[in-house]
Motif scaffolding. Structure first.
Motif, short mmCIF file in Angstrom:
data_model
loop_
_atom_site.label_atom_id
_atom_site.label_comp_id
_atom_site.label_asym_id
_atom_site.label_seq_id
_atom_site.Cartn_x
_atom_site.Cartn_y
_atom_site.Cartn_z
N VAL A 152 0.59 -1.15 0.06
CA VAL A 152 0.22 0.32 -0.01
C VAL A 152 0.77 1.20 -0.21
O VAL A 152 2.03 1.56 0.27
CB VAL A 152 -0.64 -0.30 1.68
N THR A 153 0.65 2.60 -0.80
CA THR A 153 0.88 2.54 -0.54
C THR A 153 0.67 4.03 0.51
O THR A 153 -0.14 4.20 0.84
CB THR A 153 1.24 4.25 -2.02
N THR A 154 1.94 4.95 0.58
CA THR A 154 1.31 6.57 2.17
C THR A 154 -0.36 6.84 2.06
O THR A 154 -0.52 6.88 2.72
CB THR A 154 2.23 7.07 2.51
N GLU A 155 -1.03 7.02 0.44
CA GLU A 155 -1.81 7.47 0.45
C GLU A 155 -2.88 6.39 0.47
O GLU A 155 -4.04 6.99 0.50
CB GLU A 155 -1.95 8.23 -1.02
N GLY A 156 -2.76 5.44 0.72
CA GLY A 156 -4.04 4.47 0.72
C GLY A 156 -3.53 3.48 -0.40
O GLY A 156 -5.01 2.86 -0.52
N GLU A 157 -3.20 4.10 -1.83
CA GLU A 157 -3.73 3.00 -3.07
C GLU A 157 -3.11 2.12 -3.13
O GLU A 157 -1.89 1.40 -2.18
CB GLU A 157 -3.03 3.82 -3.96
N VAL A 158 -3.33 0.86 -3.26
CA VAL A 158 -3.10 -1.25 -2.74
C VAL A 158 -2.64 -0.99 -4.08
O VAL A 158 -2.93 -0.98 -5.56
CB VAL A 158 -4.33 -1.70 -2.32
N ARG A 159 -1.00 -1.22 -4.12
CA ARG A 159 -0.51 -1.83 -5.46
C ARG A 159 -0.34 -3.21 -5.53
O ARG A 159 -0.21 -3.24 -6.94
CB ARG A 159 1.12 -0.67 -5.80
N SER A 160 -0.48 -4.05 -4.73
CA SER A 160 -0.39 -5.58 -4.67
C SER A 160 -1.53 -5.86 -3.91
O SER A 160 -1.01 -5.46 -2.08
CB SER A 160 0.92 -5.89 -4.52
N GLU A 161 -2.14 -7.07 -3.92
CA GLU A 161 -2.79 -7.48 -2.38
C GLU A 161 -2.31 -9.61 -3.59
O GLU A 161 -3.31 -9.41 -4.69
CB GLU A 161 -4.19 -7.03 -2.44
N GLY A 162 -2.29 -10.14 -2.47
CA GLY A 162 -2.44 -11.78 -3.13
C GLY A 162 -2.56 -12.99 -2.17
O GLY A 162 -1.81 -12.20 -1.10
N THR A 163 -1.91 -13.92 -2.50
CA THR A 163 -1.18 -15.09 -1.88
C THR A 163 -0.43 -15.80 -3.05
O THR A 163 -0.83 -15.55 -3.98
CB THR A 163 -2.00 -15.93 -1.71
N ASP A 164 0.50 -15.93 -2.02
CA ASP A 164 1.81 -16.86 -2.87
C ASP A 164 2.56 -18.10 -2.58
O ASP A 164 2.17 -18.42 -1.57
CB ASP A 164 2.98 -15.95 -2.91
N THR A 165 1.95 -19.50 -3.49
CA THR A 165 2.28 -20.54 -2.64
C THR A 165 3.02 -21.20 -3.15
O THR A 165 3.53 -21.13 -4.01
CB THR A 165 0.68 -21.52 -3.09
N ARG A 166 4.14 -22.26 -2.47
CA ARG A 166 4.91 -23.07 -2.91
C ARG A 166 4.55 -24.02 -2.02
O ARG A 166 4.39 -24.62 -1.21
CB ARG A 166 6.62 -21.91 -2.62
N VAL A 167 5.26 -25.26 -3.18
CA VAL A 167 5.17 -26.41 -2.82
C VAL A 167 6.27 -26.84 -3.07
O VAL A 167 7.00 -27.05 -4.38
CB VAL A 167 3.57 -26.80 -3.75
N VAL A 168 6.96 -28.59 -2.23
CA VAL A 168 7.83 -29.29 -2.65
C VAL A 168 6.88 -30.38 -3.52
O VAL A 168 6.64 -30.64 -2.84
CB VAL A 168 8.72 -29.73 -1.78
N VAL A 169 8.02 -30.71 -4.54
CA VAL A 169 7.08 -31.29 -5.60
C VAL A 169 8.62 -32.73 -6.24
O VAL A 169 9.52 -32.12 -6.09
CB VAL A 169 6.63 -30.46 -7.05
N SER A 170 8.31 -33.99 -6.58
CA SER A 170 9.10 -33.92 -7.08
C SER A 170 8.78 -35.34 -8.51
O SER A 170 7.71 -35.45 -9.07
CB SER A 170 9.02 -35.99 -6.57
N TYR A 171 9.99 -34.89 -9.42
CA TYR A 171 9.67 -34.56 -10.77
C TYR A 171 10.36 -35.66 -11.35
O TYR A 171 12.56 -35.02 -11.32
CB TYR A 171 9.60 -33.25 -11.85
N ASP A 172 11.02 -36.65 -12.07
CA ASP A 172 11.91 -37.29 -13.02
C ASP A 172 12.71 -37.75 -11.04
O ASP A 172 14.34 -38.10 -11.27
CB ASP A 172 12.50 -36.69 -13.53
N GLY A 173 12.30 -38.41 -9.98
CA GLY A 173 12.94 -38.42 -8.94
C GLY A 173 13.77 -37.34 -8.45
O GLY A 173 15.08 -37.18 -7.37
#
Length: 196
Positions: A46-67
Motif C-alpha cells: 500500500v502507498t502512503t496515500e492508501g492506494e493498494v498496489r499489490s495484494e494476494g497470496t503466494d504458494t510454494r510446494v515441494v514436488v518430485s519430478y523424475d526423482g
C-alpha cells in the motif's frame, strides 16, 4: 528447604535462556526438504496515500519430478538443489550460519521483465531469536533487519528498511515488513504443512 529447590530451578532457566542466545542456524540442505511440503503467504502493498498496489497470496510446494525434488514458484519449478545451494557471494541475502548480533552487507542487482535494471544495497543485522506468532502459528524465528537504498535505471531512488522473520523450522521467512519510499509492504505466512 525452599532455597534448595529455587537455586536449581533458577539455574535451569538461566541455561535455557543462554542456549537461546547461543543458537546458530546453518543453511538448509536438500535433504531437509520433503515432497509435499507447502507454504502459503498473504501479501499486501500500500502507498502512503492508501492506494493498494499489490495484494494476494503466494504458494510454494515441494514436488518430485523424475526423482528430483523441486519447488514450485509461480509457474516455474526450481530444483531444491539450486534453492539450497550455498551462496558464495560476498554480499548474500542470508549470511549463514545465522546468529544474534551477526552483521553483513547485502547487494542485489536485478533486471525486470520490461528491461529496467536496479540495485539494492543494504546493511543487515540479526537482532534476535525468539518466538514469533503469525497466522500460520508460533515459531522460533530470527529477526533480521536490512537498511539501505533501492535504485533503478528509470531514476527511482528510495531509502528502504526491511524486517524479515526467518524460522528455521519451516526453512523460510514467516513475515516480511518493507518500507520503501512511499510504499509499505507486508507478507505473512498463513499456512505451512509437511507430509507426515
Amino acid at each position: 528447604m525452599k532455597s534448595l529447590f529455587v537455586i536449581p530451578l533458577a539455574l535451569m532457566i538461566l541455561c535455557a535462556c543462554n542456549d537461546q542466545y547461543n543458537t546458530k542456524t546453518e543453511q538448509p540442505t536438500p535433504a531437509d526438504y520433503t515432497a509435499g511440503e507447502k507454504w502459503i503467504w498473504k501479501y499486501k502493498g500500500v502507498t502512503t496515500e492508501g492506494e493498494v498496489r499489490s495484494e494476494g497470496t503466494d504458494t510454494r510446494v515441494v514436488v518430485s519430478y523424475d526423482g528430483v525434488l523441486g519447488m514450485t514458484i509461480g509457474k516455474d519449478t526450481i530444483p531444491i538443489a539450486e534453492i539450497a545451494k550455498p551462496d558464495d557471494s560476498e554480499t548474500p541475502k542470508y549470511d549463514w550460519p545465522l546468529e544474534i548480533g551477526k552483521k553483513w552487507k547485502y547487494e542485489n542487482n536485478w533486471t525486470s521483465q520490461d528491461g529496467t535494471t536496479g540495485n539494492q544495497s543494504q546493511t543487515a543485522e540479526v537482532l534476535s531469536f525468539k518466538e514469533e506468532t503469525v497466522e500460520a502459528g508460533t515459531f522460533m524465528a530470527y529477526t533480521i533487519k536490512y537498511s539501505g537504498k533501492t535504485t533503478n535505471s528509470r531514476g527511482y531512488n528510495a531509502n528502504e528498511t526491511e524486517v524479515w522473520l526467518y524460522a528455521p523450522a519451516v526453512k523460510n521467512f514467516i513475515k516480511l515488513t518493507q518500507d520503501q519510499g512511499e510504499f509499505h509492504y507486508v507478507e505473512e505466512l498463513i499456512e505451512y504443512s509437511k507430509p507426515k
